[in-house]
Motif scaffolding. Structure first.
Motif, mmCIF file in Angstrom:
data_model
loop_
_atom_site.group_PDB
_atom_site.id
_atom_site.type_symbol
_atom_site.label_atom_id
_atom_site.label_comp_id
_atom_site.label_asym_id
_atom_site.label_seq_id
_atom_site.Cartn_x
_atom_site.Cartn_y
_atom_site.Cartn_z
ATOM 1 N N TRP A 1 -29.114 -21.641 -28.287
ATOM 2 C CA TRP A 1 -29.340 -22.104 -26.919
ATOM 3 C C TRP A 1 -28.933 -21.083 -25.862
ATOM 4 C CZ3 TRP A 1 -24.649 -21.680 -24.719
ATOM 5 C CH2 TRP A 1 -23.519 -21.839 -25.533
ATOM 6 N N LEU A 2 -28.349 -19.953 -26.266
ATOM 7 C CA LEU A 2 -27.714 -19.041 -25.316
ATOM 8 C C LEU A 2 -28.670 -18.548 -24.230
ATOM 9 C CD1 LEU A 2 -25.060 -17.632 -24.622
ATOM 10 C CD2 LEU A 2 -25.746 -15.742 -26.097
ATOM 11 N N ASN A 3 -29.886 -18.206 -24.599
ATOM 12 C CA ASN A 3 -30.828 -17.657 -23.618
ATOM 13 C C ASN A 3 -31.291 -18.691 -22.599
ATOM 14 O OD1 ASN A 3 -30.717 -15.121 -24.808
ATOM 15 N ND2 ASN A 3 -32.506 -15.488 -26.109
ATOM 16 N N ASP A 4 -31.154 -19.978 -22.926
ATOM 17 C CA ASP A 4 -31.607 -21.037 -22.019
ATOM 18 C C ASP A 4 -30.465 -21.672 -21.228
ATOM 19 O OD1 ASP A 4 -34.287 -20.814 -22.931
ATOM 20 O OD2 ASP A 4 -33.784 -22.032 -24.688
ATOM 21 N N ALA A 5 -29.248 -21.210 -21.460
ATOM 22 C CA ALA A 5 -28.084 -21.845 -20.840
ATOM 23 C C ALA A 5 -27.890 -21.388 -19.397
ATOM 24 C CB ALA A 5 -26.829 -21.532 -21.647
ATOM 25 N N ARG A 6 -27.327 -22.276 -18.588
ATOM 26 C CA ARG A 6 -26.954 -21.924 -17.227
ATOM 27 C C ARG A 6 -25.642 -21.157 -17.246
ATOM 28 N NH1 ARG A 6 -29.736 -24.230 -13.209
ATOM 29 N NH2 ARG A 6 -28.067 -23.791 -11.728
ATOM 30 N N ARG A 7 -25.483 -20.295 -16.264
ATOM 31 C CA ARG A 7 -24.252 -19.512 -16.121
ATOM 32 C C ARG A 7 -23.338 -20.206 -15.121
ATOM 33 N NH1 ARG A 7 -23.484 -14.720 -12.548
ATOM 34 N NH2 ARG A 7 -25.680 -15.017 -12.082
ATOM 35 N N TYR A 8 -22.094 -20.401 -15.513
ATOM 36 C CA TYR A 8 -21.084 -20.988 -14.639
ATOM 37 C C TYR A 8 -19.916 -20.024 -14.511
ATOM 38 C CZ TYR A 8 -23.473 -25.467 -15.301
ATOM 39 O OH TYR A 8 -24.410 -26.474 -15.326
ATOM 40 N N TYR A 9 -19.203 -20.128 -13.402
ATOM 41 C CA TYR A 9 -17.946 -19.401 -13.307
ATOM 42 C C TYR A 9 -16.939 -20.219 -12.525
ATOM 43 C CZ TYR A 9 -19.413 -17.781 -8.611
ATOM 44 O OH TYR A 9 -19.818 -17.703 -7.302
ATOM 45 N N SER A 10 -15.704 -20.183 -13.001
ATOM 46 C CA SER A 10 -14.603 -20.838 -12.302
ATOM 47 C C SER A 10 -13.743 -19.759 -11.664
ATOM 48 C CB SER A 10 -13.774 -21.697 -13.261
ATOM 49 O OG SER A 10 -13.193 -20.915 -14.284
ATOM 50 N N THR A 11 -13.313 -20.016 -10.440
ATOM 51 C CA THR A 11 -12.481 -19.060 -9.718
ATOM 52 C C THR A 11 -11.241 -19.768 -9.196
ATOM 53 O OG1 THR A 11 -13.532 -19.432 -7.558
ATOM 54 C CG2 THR A 11 -14.509 -17.764 -8.983
#
Length: 200
Positions: free
Chosen positions: A35-45
């Motif tokens: 699923w990696l290529n279809d996943a959304r990117r998130y980031y926590s700061t």
């Protein structure tokens, strides 16, 4: 989002392909999450305030973020005395996280309207492994980095469902989650682990 968090987000955007590249070079193709290529990117700061609030954003791969356009806000963790409020992008409360049990700092519960949503438990002395038990759903196991350059993983039934890494500083976690599993409740748990890891 303060200037420190913005600079971290910008650096995270410049490094957004690092995880995918490492999987391509260091991991056998058969072991890469399908699923990696279809996943959304998130980031926590983690913000620069003394209470260490946490914000979670999402941005499509290839989308540049900046102080003016930091990505799409998802939720915010607002620490208070003996609890952490979970707020959505519009500031509406989605839950309260509290420590539970005789030994402090080992077991945490997120509740909503008086009902438990999930239980997060520390499973190692060095706080590297955690289990997340949703009130409704599969149990997750998270391996958080012991050293800042190590990876972040989350598995359900022994299968990777979240992959990520720390950087470019310890205030930023960048991650990808299997489509359909990236709920606000899960993001709140990961953001909470990030804050506890940062403060440990």
């Amino acid at each position: 989002m303060d200037r420190t968090a913005v600079s971290h987000a910008l650096a995270a955007a410049r490094h957004r392909e690092r995880w995918a590249d490492e999987w391509s070079h260091d991991v056998e193709e058969s072991r890469r999450p399908a699923w990696l290529n279809d996943a959304r990117r998130y980031y926590s700061t983690i913000g620069g305030e003394s209470a260490d609030p946490v914000s979670v954003f999402t941005a499509a791969d290839g989308e540049e973020v900046s102080g003016a356009t930091p990505g799409t806000p998802c939720l915010h963790l607002e620490p208070r005395f003996r609890l952490v409020r979970v707020l959505d992008a519009d500031g509406r409360e989605e839950g309260i996280i509290r420590s539970e049990g005789i030994v402090p700092g080992v077991r945490y519960v997120m509740g909503r309207h008086g009902n438990p949503i999930w239980v997060l438990s520390v499973r190692s002395i060095v706080r590297k492994r955690h289990t997340l038990e949703p009130a409704d759903g599969e149990t997750w196991t998270f391996d958080t980095p012991f050293f800042w350059w190590q990876h972040l993983t989350g598995t359900a039934c022994g299968v990777p469902k979240l992959v990520g890494y720390v950087g470019p500083t310890k205030r930023v976690w960048l991650m990808w989650i299997e489509p359909g599993r990236d709920t606000h409740d899960l993001l709140a748990a990961v953001a909470f682990m990030h804050r506890k890891w940062w403060r440990w």
